[in-house]
Every structure is written in C-alpha cells, then in structure tokens.
Design an enzyme around this catalytic site. Structure first.
Site: not given
Length: 168
Positions: A54, A64, A59-61
């Site tokens: 998500s 990306t 971590v995902c942010s």
C-alpha cells in the site's frame, strides 16, 4: 512456491512463482483514471515493476519515491511501474501529494490480475506482496526479488543494476 511473512506472520501466496528466464505473464491493472493497463502497453520497453502492499505506508512510500528518483537516469526506453492493490483514487491522491511524475502507479484492486499472474496475492490480506521484477524488451524476466518479510525494503541497488545492465 515463495514463502513470505507480513509483520512476522506467514501469508499464503497462491499461484506460481515467476523466475528469471520466464516469459513475463500478462496482466490487466488500472491506471489512476480507471483505464486498463496491460503488459503489452509497454511492449518493446524495459520495465521495472515495483510491487508494494500500500502506497500509504512508510516502506511502500519510500520504495516508490526511490524508484521515481532513479527513473530519470534509466533513459526513455525504461518504464517504471508501481503496482499495489490500493484503489486508483487513493493512488492518484498519493501521487499528487508526493509530486510523483516519472513513474506510473497502477491498481490491481479490481481483480488481482497481476497478483495472481505473479504469485503475489496475500490471501489473508488482499494485498500484494512486496517484490521487484525487471522485464526486458522481449518480455523476458531478467530480475526477481520476492521480499521475504513484507515490511522490509527490497534490495534497491540490485534492482537498479538489473535495469542498467539492460540499458548499456
């Protein structure tokens, strides 16, 4: 079959593991405007596919943003795609709030087409497992990383090196 955990809890990933040397499986995901996007839409290009559970998590942010930062150095023949099971509307909001311009964020929310084709759908959570794929111009998979713990970072340098090896 790939075995991963999410917050230290084992999750079930149905489907087959994609390996280096495989032909990249086809998929249909949604762009932020709800239009369908397929693997064929970037035919003839090198693809770095960054998969995150998500975008609205730390971590995902960061993952990306890191690949968006690197995208400019890859050249015009490389597309960077970030795929998650987030709703397209949530992805669009996140992209606008974070000033993301050099990559595409794509949603697998509707039918988990990508997640099923690449063995990434975490059954217990209806999220995608963190992973990285590099696919060459002929749709051959040249790099794969299934991150063993879903809250850990991938090996950014190895993924970036895999893309650069194809562009030299």
């Amino acid at each position: 079959m790939v075995q991963i955990t999410f917050k230290q809890n084992p999750v079930t990933l149905p489907g087959r593991e994609v390996k280096v040397g495989d032909q990249a499986p086809g998929f249909t995901v949604l762009a932020n405007d709800l239009s369908p996007v397929t693997l064929e839409d970037s035919a003839g290009k090198i693809r770095l596919i960054s998969v995150v559970p998500s975008l609205d998590t730390g971590v995902c942010s960061l993952q990306t943003k890191r690949f968006e930062k690197e995208a400019a150095s890859f050249g015009e023949n490389v597309e960077v795609l970030t795929i998650s099971a987030d709703l397209p509307f949530a992805q669009k909001r996140w992209v606008q709030e974070n000033g993301i311009e050099g990559i595409a964020t794509l949603s697998d929310h509707r039918d988990l087409s990508f997640g099923e084709a690449y063995g990434l759908s975490m059954m217990e959570l209806r999220l995608l497992a963190r992973s990285i794929f590099v696919i060459d111009e002929k749709d051959k998979v040249t790099y794969v990383e299934y991150v063993p713990e879903g809250t850990d970072h991938p090996d950014y340098d190895k993924a970036i090196d895999a893309v650069k090896a194809l562009t030299n």
